[in-house]
Design an enzyme around this catalytic site. Structure first.
Site, PDB file in Angstrom:
ATOM      1  N   THR A  91       6.063   3.563  -8.196  1.00 27.49           N
ATOM      2  CA  THR A  91       4.720   2.475  -9.553  1.00 27.49           C
ATOM      3  C   THR A  91       5.559   1.343 -10.009  1.00 27.49           C
ATOM      4  O   THR A  91       6.882   1.835 -11.070  1.00 27.49           O
ATOM      5  CB  THR A  91       4.109   3.077 -10.704  1.00 27.49           C
ATOM      6  OG1 THR A  91       3.770   2.264 -11.493  1.00 27.49           O
ATOM      7  CG2 THR A  91       4.865   4.331 -11.186  1.00 27.49           C
ATOM      8  N   SER A  92       5.568  -0.165 -10.562  1.00 27.79           N
ATOM      9  CA  SER A  92       6.303  -1.293 -11.011  1.00 27.79           C
ATOM     10  C   SER A  92       6.480  -1.226 -12.616  1.00 27.79           C
ATOM     11  O   SER A  92       7.422  -1.613 -13.534  1.00 27.79           O
ATOM     12  CB  SER A  92       5.673  -2.343 -10.901  1.00 27.79           C
ATOM     13  OG  SER A  92       4.394  -2.345 -11.951  1.00 27.79           O
ATOM     14  N   TYR A 149     -13.625  -6.514  -3.131  1.00 27.41           N
ATOM     15  CA  TYR A 149     -13.121  -4.567  -2.290  1.00 27.41           C
ATOM     16  C   TYR A 149     -13.903  -4.246  -1.500  1.00 27.41           C
ATOM     17  O   TYR A 149     -13.230  -3.061  -0.708  1.00 27.41           O
ATOM     18  CB  TYR A 149     -15.027  -3.983  -4.418  1.00 27.41           C
ATOM     19  CG  TYR A 149     -13.409  -4.343  -5.272  1.00 27.41           C
ATOM     20  CD1 TYR A 149     -11.976  -3.449  -5.844  1.00 27.41           C
ATOM     21  CD2 TYR A 149     -13.292  -5.397  -6.239  1.00 27.41           C
ATOM     22  CE1 TYR A 149     -10.960  -3.950  -6.689  1.00 27.41           C
ATOM     23  CE2 TYR A 149     -12.322  -5.558  -7.420  1.00 27.41           C
ATOM     24  CZ  TYR A 149     -11.250  -4.776  -7.809  1.00 27.41           C
ATOM     25  OH  TYR A 149     -11.042  -5.227  -8.537  1.00 27.41           O
ATOM     26  N   HIS A 172      -7.217   5.253 -12.528  1.00 27.16           N
ATOM     27  CA  HIS A 172      -8.316   3.993 -12.124  1.00 27.16           C
ATOM     28  C   HIS A 172      -9.657   3.357 -11.194  1.00 27.16           C
ATOM     29  O   HIS A 172      -9.461   2.773 -11.000  1.00 27.16           O
ATOM     30  CB  HIS A 172      -7.311   2.632 -11.782  1.00 27.16           C
ATOM     31  CG  HIS A 172      -5.522   2.519 -12.897  1.00 27.16           C
ATOM     32  ND1 HIS A 172      -4.701   1.751 -11.971  1.00 27.16           N
ATOM     33  CD2 HIS A 172      -5.743   2.764 -14.218  1.00 27.16           C
ATOM     34  CE1 HIS A 172      -4.334   1.714 -14.126  1.00 27.16           C
ATOM     35  NE2 HIS A 172      -4.571   2.217 -14.442  1.00 27.16           N
TER      36      HIS A 172
HETATM   37  P1  NAD Z   1       2.777  -2.507  -8.693  1.00 24.21           P
HETATM   38  O1  NAD Z   1       2.487  -3.212  -7.219  1.00 24.21           O
HETATM   39  O2  NAD Z   1       3.041  -3.080  -9.740  1.00 24.21           O
HETATM   40  O3  NAD Z   1       3.906  -1.933  -8.093  1.00 24.21           O
HETATM   41  C1  NAD Z   1       4.493  -0.966  -6.606  1.00 24.21           C
HETATM   42  C2  NAD Z   1       5.705  -0.599  -6.916  1.00 24.21           C
HETATM   43  O4  NAD Z   1       6.118   0.076  -5.747  1.00 24.21           O
HETATM   44  C3  NAD Z   1       7.179  -1.595  -7.264  1.00 24.21           C
HETATM   45  O5  NAD Z   1       7.776  -1.534  -7.892  1.00 24.21           O
HETATM   46  C4  NAD Z   1       7.777  -1.137  -5.892  1.00 24.21           C
HETATM   47  O6  NAD Z   1       8.651  -1.620  -5.812  1.00 24.21           O
HETATM   48  C5  NAD Z   1       7.201  -0.035  -5.711  1.00 24.21           C
HETATM   49  N1  NAD Z   1       7.380   0.283  -3.687  1.00 24.21           N
HETATM   50  C6  NAD Z   1       6.825  -0.514  -3.146  1.00 24.21           C
HETATM   51  N2  NAD Z   1       6.966  -0.171  -1.595  1.00 24.21           N
HETATM   52  C7  NAD Z   1       7.561   1.244  -1.720  1.00 24.21           C
HETATM   53  C8  NAD Z   1       7.619   2.321  -1.127  1.00 24.21           C
HETATM   54  N3  NAD Z   1       7.497   2.380  -0.090  1.00 24.21           N
HETATM   55  N4  NAD Z   1       7.884   4.009  -1.661  1.00 24.21           N
HETATM   56  C9  NAD Z   1       8.224   3.623  -3.036  1.00 24.21           C
HETATM   57  N5  NAD Z   1       8.876   2.680  -4.093  1.00 24.21           N
HETATM   58  C10 NAD Z   1       7.951   1.085  -3.279  1.00 24.21           C
HETATM   59  O7  NAD Z   1       2.084  -1.317  -8.835  1.00 24.21           O
HETATM   60  P2  NAD Z   1       1.406   0.093  -9.811  1.00 24.21           P
HETATM   61  O8  NAD Z   1       2.431  -0.258 -10.276  1.00 24.21           O
HETATM   62  O9  NAD Z   1       0.598   1.360  -9.414  1.00 24.21           O
HETATM   63  O10 NAD Z   1       0.442  -0.922 -10.317  1.00 24.21           O
HETATM   64  C11 NAD Z   1      -0.603  -1.784  -9.801  1.00 24.21           C
HETATM   65  C12 NAD Z   1      -1.978  -1.608 -10.266  1.00 24.21           C
HETATM   66  O11 NAD Z   1      -3.143  -2.296  -8.877  1.00 24.21           O
HETATM   67  C13 NAD Z   1      -2.509   0.084 -10.061  1.00 24.21           C
HETATM   68  O12 NAD Z   1      -3.214  -0.349 -11.655  1.00 24.21           O
HETATM   69  C14 NAD Z   1      -3.499   0.049  -9.128  1.00 24.21           C
HETATM   70  O13 NAD Z   1      -4.387  -0.083  -9.328  1.00 24.21           O
HETATM   71  C15 NAD Z   1      -3.333  -1.368  -8.211  1.00 24.21           C
HETATM   72  N6  NAD Z   1      -3.565  -1.008  -6.799  1.00 24.21           N
HETATM   73  C16 NAD Z   1      -3.855   0.115  -6.163  1.00 24.21           C
HETATM   74  C17 NAD Z   1      -3.727  -0.538  -4.934  1.00 24.21           C
HETATM   75  C18 NAD Z   1      -3.629   1.046  -4.085  1.00 24.21           C
HETATM   76  O14 NAD Z   1      -4.808   2.062  -4.349  1.00 24.21           O
HETATM   77  N7  NAD Z   1      -2.981   1.222  -3.070  1.00 24.21           N
HETATM   78  C19 NAD Z   1      -2.596  -1.272  -3.996  1.00 24.21           C
HETATM   79  C20 NAD Z   1      -2.609  -2.765  -5.359  1.00 24.21           C
HETATM   80  C21 NAD Z   1      -2.845  -1.821  -6.325  1.00 24.21           C
END
Ligand code: NAD
Ligand code: ZN
Length: 235
Positions: free
Chosen positions: A178-179, A57, A109
């Site tokens: 979001t996936s 982190y 989160h």
């Molecule tokens: P995920 O990684 O599971 O999914 C990300 C989604 O975003 C994918 O479906 C992908 O196709 C899509 N994506 C990628 N690039 C994109 C773009 N340029 N425009 C639009 N869509 C795009 O993420 P999630 O559903 O947010 O779940 C992941 C968990 O991980 C969350 O709970 C979060 O707390 C944590 N996380 C956070 C961060 C951050 O704060 N930036 C980064 C990684 C993980």
């Protein structure tokens, strides 16, 4: 018909920050920056190897100093400025929404920029260079050990009552980047829909719950969102 009084709830995930250079969760076979989720994003992982989790982190926290909000984050600020009823709920732990200027924002989160005392639960914003090293930090009040202010798997997301109330009252629900794999966020679409909201998905790949959206647009948030926002504001 979208009007100035239309009630919006927006849910964002890791995808909206991808164009700023922060990797999403599922980029590399379900590994988060080359770590297994159980290792770095569960209370068990923290208990088993706190130093590894702390270092992980601290790296994510340092990265915040090197990235900037993108056009997707900025489009959501325009939307909030124009519409009277707007709530942004993010699963992201980065600070790019607030740095872009979003105000009515819930980090369900948690937040990388904050640390929380394991003993007294006091939460502190800590992002000075002296807070970004590998040594554990202690609470300013009780000297307990600080942990990341992050909701790990098997922990309760933050401010759920407020989020569910807004979902049940909203007229337009938009999920971006979001996936649809992580619950309870993946369920927000269903709650909003059940209460009569029009539901829109914007994602690079079709998410898990794609068939439940009234409309789905495939592409990058930073490219698609600014067009939507212009269109909605003109309507
Ligand atoms: P995920 O990684 O599971 O999914 C990300 C989604 O975003 C994918 O479906 C992908 O196709 C899509 N994506 C990628 N690039 C994109 C773009 N340029 N425009 C639009 N869509 C795009 O993420 P999630 O559903 O947010 O779940 C992941 C968990 O991980 C969350 O709970 C979060 O707390 C944590 N996380 C956070 C961060 C951050 O704060 N930036 C980064 C990684 C993980
Ligand atoms: Zn304390």
């Amino acid at each position: 018909m979208i009007q100035k009084e239309t009630k919006f709830v927006i849910l964002t995930g890791a995808g909206i920050s991808a164009e700023s250079g922060i990797r999403t969760f599922r980029d590399s076979n379900g590994l988060w920056e080359n770590h297994r989720i159980e290792e770095v994003a569960t209370p068990e992982g923290w208990k088993a190897n706190p130093q590894l989790v702390w270092n992980f982190y601290q790296q994510r926290r340092k990265q915040l100093l090197e990235v900037e909000p993108n056009q997707g984050h900025e489009a959501l600020v325009q939307l909030e400025d124009y519409f009277d009823n707007f709530l942004l709920v993010t699963q992201n732990v980065d600070d790019l929404h607030e740095r872009a200027g979003s105000k009515n924002l819930i980090h369900m989160h948690g937040e990388l920029a904050k640390l929380r005392c394991e003993a007294c639960h006091h939460v502190e914003y800590m992002m000075d260079n002296k807070h970004l090293g590998e040594a554990f930090l202690t609470c300013l009040h009780c000297e307990g050990r600080l942990r990341p202010h992050i909701v790990w798997f098997n922990e309760m997301p933050m401010r759920m009552a407020e989020i569910e109330k807004a979902l049940s009252e909203c007229e337009v629900f938009v999920a971006i980047g979001t996936s649809g794999h992580v619950y309870p966020a993946a369920n927000f679409l269903h709650i909003a829909k059940r209460h009569g909201a029009h539901t829109i998905g914007i994602n690079l790949d079709p998410p898990e719950n794609v068939y439940f959206f009234d409309e789905f647009f495939q592409g990058k948030a930073g490219e698609i969102l600014p067009h939507f926002v212009q269109k909605w504001i003109q309507e």
